[in-house]
Design an enzyme around this catalytic site. Structure first.
Site, PDB file in Angstrom:
ATOM      1  CG  HIS A  25      -2.052   0.920   1.203  1.00  0.00           C
ATOM      2  ND1 HIS A  25      -2.367   1.705   0.111  1.00  0.00           N
ATOM      3  CD2 HIS A  25      -2.962   1.266   2.161  1.00  0.00           C
ATOM      4  CE1 HIS A  25      -3.415   2.462   0.386  1.00  0.00           C
ATOM      5  NE2 HIS A  25      -3.781   2.212   1.625  1.00  0.00           N
ATOM      6  CG  HIS A  83      -4.074   0.358  -8.858  1.00  0.00           C
ATOM      7  ND1 HIS A  83      -5.376   0.281  -8.420  1.00  0.00           N
ATOM      8  CD2 HIS A  83      -3.439   1.230  -8.022  1.00  0.00           C
ATOM      9  CE1 HIS A  83      -5.533   1.077  -7.381  1.00  0.00           C
ATOM     10  NE2 HIS A  83      -4.381   1.655  -7.112  1.00  0.00           N
ATOM     11  CG  ASP A 104       2.889   2.781  -5.968  1.00  0.00           C
ATOM     12  OD1 ASP A 104       2.361   3.578  -5.181  1.00  0.00           O
ATOM     13  OD2 ASP A 104       2.441   1.648  -6.196  1.00  0.00           O
TER      14      ASP A 104
END
Length: 511
Positions: free
Chosen positions: A297, A336, A392
């Site tokens: 996460h 994702h 990310d």
């Protein structure tokens, strides 16, 4: 007219035939969803070979490990279209907000449901910035951590610690309905905690940063923007008229806006699960922080950079790609849970990265990241699995801005406080049409849900041992194996020496 209504009801329903009993059940479909509790009516007599723990006579249970297709709340905050690669905050495309809005303005939108007017935003931003100051005792709390403590461990603890100073916000002390009444006093109390948590999020994060640098803490200024104040608190020493670089300030604000909310992700769900017990909001936010900490996460930003460091140079990318396909290496920053094409935030991150790199210089890992991106986008393995780059990779921006690697999750947690609070507070207003008349129907969620908060209690499917009798220790048969017996810890240092020592009450060790 009556026949039309009946037909519509039948069309918006699911007909289920239980082959065990021959019974037919009609389950309503509302917003393309069916209530899981409807399956509780599908009871049957337990088969002779069936386990009693299946509770067949109590109705069917719905199994959904990992919540792959289970809706637990009705929400109006964020909508993600994973197939189209789009995200909307209260109906506004994330790209428009990133281009025209600010993090604090979007925070107002997420929490209260509409973009603020000038007077509304002045009140909100003033209150948030005013509540940035912490109690003087906070310095002792932060100084109690080891010099090498992970900043997310510090921040998680700090949010829980903060709640100890706000007894008026604790339902355990003030009554369990202090946030659920929905009256003026209850809403005011709730809003005050929202101001505190958003305002102090940057302060606590900056203190976690500075304590590891061995620096004195800085009182948050009130004449800067939200991210400007954050940068000031982290970096200001004794310079006169210190002002953070406006490009870095804007870049951080955009990244904060992008990370403010992302539907019911792991940490938001954790906050709601924790909040359903009517705990104080500070403890709920601390729980969300702990959930965000993980590498699947909020820790993914950090994991991406560590991956790129491991790869090293662009020429090492092909070998790494092959190792990933053989499951010898872990690929971070691609794919994702929701997005199946592209993450809309990733395009904004790229634009922001260019603006930052223009003044900081390109990160040495950028070429490696680009080579990895290009190779993955052309490889059949990644194309078939729809593993596109996600947000990310913004860790490259944080790295270029000079933030330590283990501080990246903190830069994710600070803005996500907004989304957590929006879901915790949420009250939804839905307009429904009846004939030619419009009727406003209010559906309250979480703290403001109609009928009071219901604690979240998922069901399980028990597959363990059935009822068995207790056997005294002398008559037991050992059950052994790598997953069913405790591991043996190899001791060293003082423990090893103590185990070898002799003292009263302990027999001499056999060498």
């Amino acid at each position: 007219m009556g026949r039309t209504l009946v037909t519509e009801r039948l069309n918006n329903s699911l007909t289920v035939l239980d082959n065990r009993t021959g019974k037919v059940f009609t389950i309503p479909i509302v917003d393309n969803s069916i209530p899981a509790t409807a399956f509780k009516a599908m009871t049957a007599s337990m088969a002779s070979e069936e386990r009693a723990e299946n509770e067949t006579e109590k109705g069917l249970r719905v199994a959904d490990g990992g919540f792959l297709n289970t809706a637990v709340i009705r929400s109006q905050i964020t909508f993600i279209d994973g197939e189209a690669g789009s995200e909307y905050n209260r109906g506004y495309p994330i790209e428009q907000l990133a281009l025209h809005s600010t993090h604090l303005e979007t925070a107002y939108l997420l929490i209260y449901g509409a973009l603020p007017t000038v007077p509304q935003f002045e009140i909100f931003s003033k209150e948030v910035m005013h509540h940035g100051v912490t109690h003087a005792d906070a310095e002792l709390f932060f100084r109690s951590f080891r010099y090498d403590a992970h900043p997310m461990a510090i921040l998680t603890s700090a949010f829980a610690y903060l709640g100890s100073y706000c007894s008026e916000a604790n339902p355990s002390l003030q009554g369990q309905n202090i946030f659920t009444k929905g009256d003026e006093a209850s809403l005011a109390r709730m809003d005050k905690q929202i101001y505190r948590l958003i305002g102090k999020a940057t302060t606590l994060a900056a203190m976690a940063y500075r304590v590891r640098q061995g620096r004195e803490f800085v009182t948050p200024p009130t004449n800067l923007s939200y991210t400007g104040s954050f940068l000031y608190q982290m970096d200001h020493m004794s310079e006169e008229n210190y002002v953070p670089n406006p490009i870095l300030e804007k870049a951080l604000d955009v990244l904060f806006l992008l990370h403010a909310d992302h539907e019911l992700n792991a940490s938001a769900t954790t906050v709601l699960q924790t909040g359903s017990s009517l705990v104080d909001p500070y403890s709920a936010i601390a729980a969300g922080c702990a959930s965000l900490y993980g590498p699947l996460h909020g820790g993914a930003n950090e994991a991406v950079i560590r991956m790129l460091i491991t790869i090293g140079k662009p020429e090492n990318v092909p070998a790494f790609i092959e190792a990933v396909k053989k499951r010898e290496k872990v690929l971070s920053g691609f794919g994702h849970r929701v997005y199946k094409t592209s993450d809309p935030r990733s395009f904004i991150v790229r634009k922001t990265a260019d603006e930052v790199f223009n003044i900081t210089g390109k990160d040495e890992l950028l070429e490696t990241a680009m080579a990895l991106h290009e190779a993955a986008m052309k490889d059949k393995y990644f194309i078939e699995r729809r593993l596109a780059p996600n947000v990310d990779f913004c860790g490259l921006i944080y790295r270029a801005m000079g933030f330590p690697l283990d501080f990246f999750p903190v830069l994710f947690a600070v803005p996500r406080v907004v989304g957590w609070l929006a879901h915790w507070r949420q009250a939804s207003i839905i307009e429904q049409l009846y004939g030619n008349k419009s009727l406003i129907v209010t559906f309250f969620q979480m703290m403001l849900q109609e009928g009071g908060v219901k604690i979240w209690r998922p069901r399980q499917i028990y597959i363990g041992a059935g009822k068995r009798e207790y056997v005294p220790i002398g008559g037991r048969v050992a059950v052994e194996g790598p997953k069913v017996t405790p591991s043996v810890v190899v001791h060293s240092g003082i423990t090893k020496r103590t185990n070898l020592a002799t003292f009263k009450g302990k027999a001499a060790a056999k060498l």
